[in-house]
Scaffold this motif. Structure first.
Motif, PDB file in Angstrom:
ATOM      1  N   UNK A  42      -3.496  11.006   5.608  1.00 22.42           N
ATOM      2  CA  UNK A  42      -2.204  10.498   5.142  1.00 22.42           C
ATOM      3  C   UNK A  42      -1.057  10.802   6.110  1.00 22.42           C
ATOM      4  N   UNK A  43      -1.359  11.386   7.244  1.00 27.22           N
ATOM      5  CA  UNK A  43      -0.306  11.840   8.148  1.00 27.22           C
ATOM      6  C   UNK A  43       0.367  10.714   8.930  1.00 27.22           C
ATOM      7  N   UNK A  44      -0.363   9.649   9.183  1.00 30.72           N
ATOM      8  CA  UNK A  44       0.166   8.599  10.053  1.00 30.72           C
ATOM      9  C   UNK A  44       0.719   7.414   9.271  1.00 30.72           C
ATOM     10  N   UNK A  45       1.837   6.870   9.725  1.00 29.14           N
ATOM     11  CA  UNK A  45       2.355   5.644   9.101  1.00 29.14           C
ATOM     12  C   UNK A  45       1.455   4.465   9.430  1.00 29.14           C
ATOM     13  N   UNK A  46       1.629   3.403   8.706  1.00 24.31           N
ATOM     14  CA  UNK A  46       0.843   2.190   8.885  1.00 24.31           C
ATOM     15  C   UNK A  46       1.393   1.398  10.069  1.00 24.31           C
ATOM     16  N   UNK A  55       5.800  -6.737   7.789  1.00 25.89           N
ATOM     17  CA  UNK A  55       5.105  -5.473   7.601  1.00 25.89           C
ATOM     18  C   UNK A  55       5.973  -4.412   6.910  1.00 25.89           C
ATOM     19  N   UNK A  56       7.283  -4.561   6.954  1.00 22.65           N
ATOM     20  CA  UNK A  56       8.196  -3.539   6.421  1.00 22.65           C
ATOM     21  C   UNK A  56       7.921  -3.173   4.957  1.00 22.65           C
ATOM     22  N   UNK A  57       7.817  -4.128   4.031  1.00 18.48           N
ATOM     23  CA  UNK A  57       7.563  -3.722   2.638  1.00 18.48           C
ATOM     24  C   UNK A  57       6.177  -3.112   2.445  1.00 18.48           C
ATOM     25  N   UNK A  58       5.207  -3.573   3.201  1.00 24.31           N
ATOM     26  CA  UNK A  58       3.860  -3.000   3.102  1.00 24.31           C
ATOM     27  C   UNK A  58       3.869  -1.575   3.619  1.00 24.31           C
ATOM     28  N   UNK A  61       5.599   0.669   1.084  1.00 21.58           N
ATOM     29  CA  UNK A  61       4.705   0.953  -0.042  1.00 21.58           C
ATOM     30  C   UNK A  61       3.672   2.002   0.353  1.00 21.58           C
ATOM     31  N   UNK A  62       3.083   1.853   1.523  1.00 20.52           N
ATOM     32  CA  UNK A  62       2.080   2.823   1.975  1.00 20.52           C
ATOM     33  C   UNK A  62       2.706   4.196   2.175  1.00 20.52           C
ATOM     34  N   UNK A  63       3.907   4.261   2.712  1.00 23.93           N
ATOM     35  CA  UNK A  63       4.578   5.558   2.881  1.00 23.93           C
ATOM     36  C   UNK A  63       4.753   6.230   1.527  1.00 23.93           C
ATOM     37  N   UNK A  64       5.193   5.476   0.526  1.00 20.36           N
ATOM     38  CA  UNK A  64       5.347   6.054  -0.813  1.00 20.36           C
ATOM     39  C   UNK A  64       4.015   6.539  -1.367  1.00 20.36           C
ATOM     40  N   UNK A  65       2.966   5.747  -1.197  1.00 22.08           N
ATOM     41  CA  UNK A  65       1.640   6.144  -1.689  1.00 22.08           C
ATOM     42  C   UNK A  65       1.156   7.413  -0.994  1.00 22.08           C
ATOM     43  N   UNK A  66       1.260   7.449   0.311  1.00 19.92           N
ATOM     44  CA  UNK A  66       0.731   8.612   1.025  1.00 19.92           C
ATOM     45  C   UNK A  66       1.563   9.861   0.778  1.00 19.92           C
TER      46      UNK A  66
END
Length: 158
Positions: A42-46, A55-58, A61-66
């Motif tokens: 979970x350390x790296x951003x997408x 890609x910004x909203x995705x 969302x991934x940052x919030x999940x991780x």
């Protein structure tokens, strides 16, 4: 274009970990042995090098999940008495979302439990300054109250 079945995609691996959260049922030994590996997922951003608008909203969302998964993992470490791991993982979450209070609160709680009172206060002051400088706000009263609580009381609160 398709990927070979033997190719492992970091995002998909991390997403499976996020969805299953194996640390919730892990023994203390398993938690100690694998928490850093789980946190690394979970350390790296997408796709950090991409600046595509779609890609910004995705990515958000991934940052919030991780970050939520890292907070959950840090809390599991805290509950298991793995205080150094709890701080390390909370720090990874805080780096991903610098203004988010929850991972910083987890790190402070772990520090207080292991007697690192001065370090906890210094970290709180740095966070307080960051929020003031960047957003003109202060940490929540609950976070400040954590520092006023007796460390002995914290060790029985979890």
């Amino acid at each position: 274009m398709t990927l070979s079945p033997t190719v492992e995609v970091d995002y998909l691996s991390a997403r499976r970990l996020h969805d299953n959260r194996p640390w919730r049922s892990a023994t203390t030994t398993a938690l100690r042995n694998t928490a850093v590996q789980w946190a690394a997922a979970f350390a790296q951003p997408l796709l950090p090098a991409w600046d595509e608008e779609w890609l910004a909203p995705i990515r958000e969302h991934w940052t919030n999940c991780r970050v939520r998964a890292l907070e959950d993992l840090s809390a599991a470490c805290l509950e298991a008495g793995e205080l150094d791991l709890a701080v390390e993982i909370a720090d990874i979450a805080a780096a991903a979302d610098p203004w988010r209070e929850a991972p910083r609160r987890l790190a402070l709680e772990a520090m207080l439990r292991c007697g690192e009172i001065a370090t906890a206060h210094l970290r709180y002051e740095r966070f307080e300054q960051l929020l003031d400088d960047e957003l003109g706000i202060r940490p929540s009263p609950a976070m400040a109250a954590l520092l006023r609580a007796r460390p002995a009381a914290l060790s029985t609160a979890a």
